[in-house]
Design a protein around this motif. Structure first.
Motif, mmCIF file in Angstrom:
data_model
loop_
_atom_site.group_PDB
_atom_site.id
_atom_site.type_symbol
_atom_site.label_atom_id
_atom_site.label_comp_id
_atom_site.label_asym_id
_atom_site.label_seq_id
_atom_site.Cartn_x
_atom_site.Cartn_y
_atom_site.Cartn_z
ATOM 1 N N LYS A 107 0.312 -1.462 0.072
ATOM 2 C CA LYS A 107 0.170 -0.142 0.102
ATOM 3 C C LYS A 107 0.798 1.081 0.418
ATOM 4 N N ILE A 108 2.273 1.034 0.227
ATOM 5 C CA ILE A 108 2.774 2.290 0.883
ATOM 6 C C ILE A 108 3.232 2.304 -0.177
ATOM 7 N N THR A 109 4.001 1.435 -0.660
ATOM 8 C CA THR A 109 4.737 1.498 -2.489
ATOM 9 C C THR A 109 3.473 2.176 -2.973
ATOM 10 N N ARG A 110 2.347 1.913 -3.160
ATOM 11 C CA ARG A 110 1.704 2.340 -4.385
ATOM 12 C C ARG A 110 1.191 3.833 -3.897
ATOM 13 N N LEU A 111 1.212 3.867 -3.472
ATOM 14 C CA LEU A 111 1.269 5.484 -3.218
ATOM 15 C C LEU A 111 2.307 6.578 -3.155
ATOM 16 N N ARG A 112 2.752 5.439 -3.209
ATOM 17 C CA ARG A 112 4.173 6.453 -3.157
ATOM 18 C C ARG A 112 4.594 6.096 -4.795
ATOM 19 N N GLY A 113 3.478 6.043 -5.757
ATOM 20 C CA GLY A 113 3.740 5.377 -6.817
ATOM 21 C C GLY A 113 4.813 4.509 -7.414
ATOM 22 N N ASN A 114 5.458 3.697 -6.840
ATOM 23 C CA ASN A 114 5.510 2.526 -7.516
ATOM 24 C C ASN A 114 4.805 1.541 -7.670
ATOM 25 N N GLY A 115 3.789 1.254 -7.775
ATOM 26 C CA GLY A 115 3.133 -0.540 -7.816
ATOM 27 C C GLY A 115 4.023 -1.449 -7.954
ATOM 28 N N GLY A 116 4.858 -1.934 -9.007
ATOM 29 C CA GLY A 116 5.149 -2.805 -8.995
ATOM 30 C C GLY A 116 6.377 -3.053 -8.556
ATOM 31 N N SER A 117 6.296 -2.364 -7.150
ATOM 32 C CA SER A 117 7.857 -2.588 -6.823
ATOM 33 C C SER A 117 8.175 -4.552 -6.202
ATOM 34 N N ALA A 118 8.885 -4.572 -5.910
ATOM 35 C CA ALA A 118 9.879 -5.760 -5.789
ATOM 36 C C ALA A 118 9.701 -5.801 -4.042
ATOM 37 N N LEU A 119 9.344 -4.699 -3.306
ATOM 38 C CA LEU A 119 9.900 -4.686 -1.972
ATOM 39 C C LEU A 119 9.585 -5.665 -1.025
ATOM 40 N N PRO A 120 7.403 -5.001 -1.030
ATOM 41 C CA PRO A 120 6.747 -5.968 0.192
ATOM 42 C C PRO A 120 7.701 -7.851 -0.155
ATOM 43 N N GLY A 121 7.747 -8.473 -1.550
ATOM 44 C CA GLY A 121 8.599 -9.339 -1.562
ATOM 45 C C GLY A 121 10.059 -9.786 -0.901
ATOM 46 N N LEU A 122 10.704 -9.247 -1.201
ATOM 47 C CA LEU A 122 12.267 -8.777 -0.510
ATOM 48 C C LEU A 122 12.075 -8.877 0.625
ATOM 49 N N VAL A 123 10.963 -8.071 1.288
ATOM 50 C CA VAL A 123 10.825 -7.988 2.882
ATOM 51 C C VAL A 123 10.584 -9.511 3.781
ATOM 52 N N ILE A 124 9.156 -9.829 2.567
ATOM 53 C CA ILE A 124 8.835 -11.286 3.240
ATOM 54 C C ILE A 124 9.954 -12.183 3.182
ATOM 55 N N GLU A 125 10.299 -12.702 2.194
ATOM 56 C CA GLU A 125 11.563 -13.556 1.733
ATOM 57 C C GLU A 125 12.684 -13.252 3.483
ATOM 58 N N ARG A 126 12.784 -12.586 3.497
ATOM 59 C CA ARG A 126 14.012 -12.214 3.994
ATOM 60 C C ARG A 126 13.138 -12.544 5.439
ATOM 61 N N THR A 127 12.323 -12.340 6.276
ATOM 62 C CA THR A 127 11.675 -11.924 7.475
ATOM 63 C C THR A 127 11.184 -13.280 7.492
ATOM 64 N N ASN A 128 10.603 -13.930 6.835
ATOM 65 C CA ASN A 128 9.934 -15.593 6.580
ATOM 66 C C ASN A 128 9.980 -16.049 5.358
ATOM 67 N N PRO A 129 11.185 -17.191 5.251
ATOM 68 C CA PRO A 129 11.672 -17.726 4.293
ATOM 69 C C PRO A 129 10.968 -19.377 4.109
#
Length: 411
Positions: free
Chosen positions: A14-36
């Motif tokens: 939601k935050i990345t969409r609000l910032r205009g970066n709807g295709g961001s891989a950040l959510p996946g990267l965070v979950i990949e590292r915190t919950n493998p």
């Protein structure tokens, strides 16, 4: 743990969409590292399991075919529609489709993954099926020699618990070993139309395979195709354009027939006839009363098959070549393509427009104009007259051209 990961991931999305970066891989990267184990915990509950579609050419459209054929049989199919080839891309797609409660309402996952990332995905998620299309020269600066690429696909095959569907006619894919192998192939009369890297410039070296195939593309006349499924022949008119799509559809048919063996093959054929090309792969736009078609070309075989499918006297042609990271830096592969079916190219464009023009000169192909700037080139090409037009473009050039044309198109 899963609910916390879902909440965190959706919040980041939601935050990345609000910032205009709807295709961001950040959510996946965070979950990949915190919950493998996130991917495994979510996808392992699917009744029909997980399918990986991989190979050098045709993954996107073939994945789309598989998804639509399975959906036509009533399955709820999860797929990575954005085509993100990373594990984190799959996680981001899951986050967009999973409920905060953890409910993930799908029957099967069909994922498009390139060769290297398919191996990494299999390290975190057991797969049930794999469809392996081909091994050809594409982005060798990323993966190395094509034999190494074949080794990557071998690893994917070894991780498929139920079945691996293999292209019988590809000399490297056809040798892959798995627990349960299923093949798709070509009739002898069509073999020379689908050269591999090994026989691209010597089609007489093509040798028929003796492996039995579950599905064979037997005949192809324009948009009319005949498939043999087991021992029965089925005739259909395809909406998909390009001889390579007709063949990759055979792989899709073999896969869905393996997943749903009790389904009447005629049902799959009926649905196949209506499937359209994927994003940026043979899409047609209308500008100034003229049709403009975009065709992705990214290695010798893909370009050769596109030329075989789409060159005629009725269209004007433009070629756009970039050498960005996503395209592959080495464009020497252009010298392995036979361009002699083209009589004239109106414009060559992209970062490597001059190199493309030089290559065409060696095949005595007339080039009317060299224009490196894609927007300028597209504008001149599409407004010249009302004659139908086709643009052959490498990956990043295709994306940019599609964006330019989308703003002009009436379709």
């Amino acid at each position: 743990m899963e609910k916390l990961s879902i909440l965190l991931g959706k919040s980041i999305q939601k935050i990345t969409r609000l910032r205009g970066n709807g295709g961001s891989a950040l959510p996946g990267l965070v979950i990949e590292r915190t919950n493998p184990k996130f991917v495994r915990n979510v996808l392992s509950k699917l009744p029909y399991g997980v399918v990986v579609v991989s190979g050098t050419n045709g993954k996107t459209t073939t994945t789309k075919i598989v998804v639509e054929l399975l959906e036509a049989e009533g399955l709820k199919v999860f797929t990575n529609k954005t085509g993100s080839n990373f594990v984190r891309g799959v996680i981001s797609a899951i986050l967009k489709n999973i409920k905060l409660s953890g409910k993930f309402d799908y029957d099967i996952a069909v994922l498009e993954l390139d060769e290297a990332h398919a191996v990494k995905f299999c390290e975190v998620m057991p797969i049930n099926y794999a469809l392996l299309l081909n091994v050809q020269r594409d982005q060798l600066d990323r993966f190395g020699e094509i034999d190494h690429t074949a080794e990557l696909l071998q690893k994917v095959a070894e991780n498929a618990e139920k079945a691996v569907v293999l292209n019988r006619e590809d000399p490297r894919v056809g040798k892959i070993q798995a627990k349960h192998q299923v093949y798709f192939g070509l009739s002898d009369m069509l073999l020379k139309k689908f050269p591999s890297d090994d026989n691209l410039l010597n089609k007489n070296s093509v040798v028929a395979s003796d492996k039995p195939a579950l599905v064979t593309l037997d005949k192809l006349d324009g948009q009319k195709a005949t498939y043999r499924v087991k021992t029965e022949h089925y005739h259909t008119n395809l909406t998909l354009k390009g001889i390579y799509n007709a063949y990759n559809a055979a792989g899709a048919l073999a896969l869905v027939s393996t997943i749903l063996p009790e389904t009447d093959s005629q049902k799959f054929i009926n649905k196949l006839s209506k499937v359209e090309s994927a994003f940026g792969r043979g899409e047609v736009f209308k500008i100034n009363d003229a049709e403009v078609e975009i065709l992705l070309v990214k290695n010798p075989s893909a370009f050769q098959l596109s030329l075989a499918s789409f060159v005629d006297d009725e269209h004007d042609y433009m070629i756009a070549i970039n050498d960005n990271i996503a395209d592959g830096r080495d464009i020497s592969w252009l010298w392995n393509v036979d361009f002699k079916t083209l009589s004239n190219v109106k414009i060559v464009s992209g970062v490597r427009a001059t190199d493309m023009a030089l290559r065409l000169k060696y095949d005595d192909i007339k080039v009317d104009k060299i224009e490196e700037n894609l927007e300028t080139a597209v504008d001149k090409f599409t407004t010249a007259d009302k004659k139908p037009k086709r643009i052959f473009a490498t990956y990043t050039a295709m994306l940019e051209i599609r964006k330019i044309i989308s703003g002009k198109s009436l379709l």
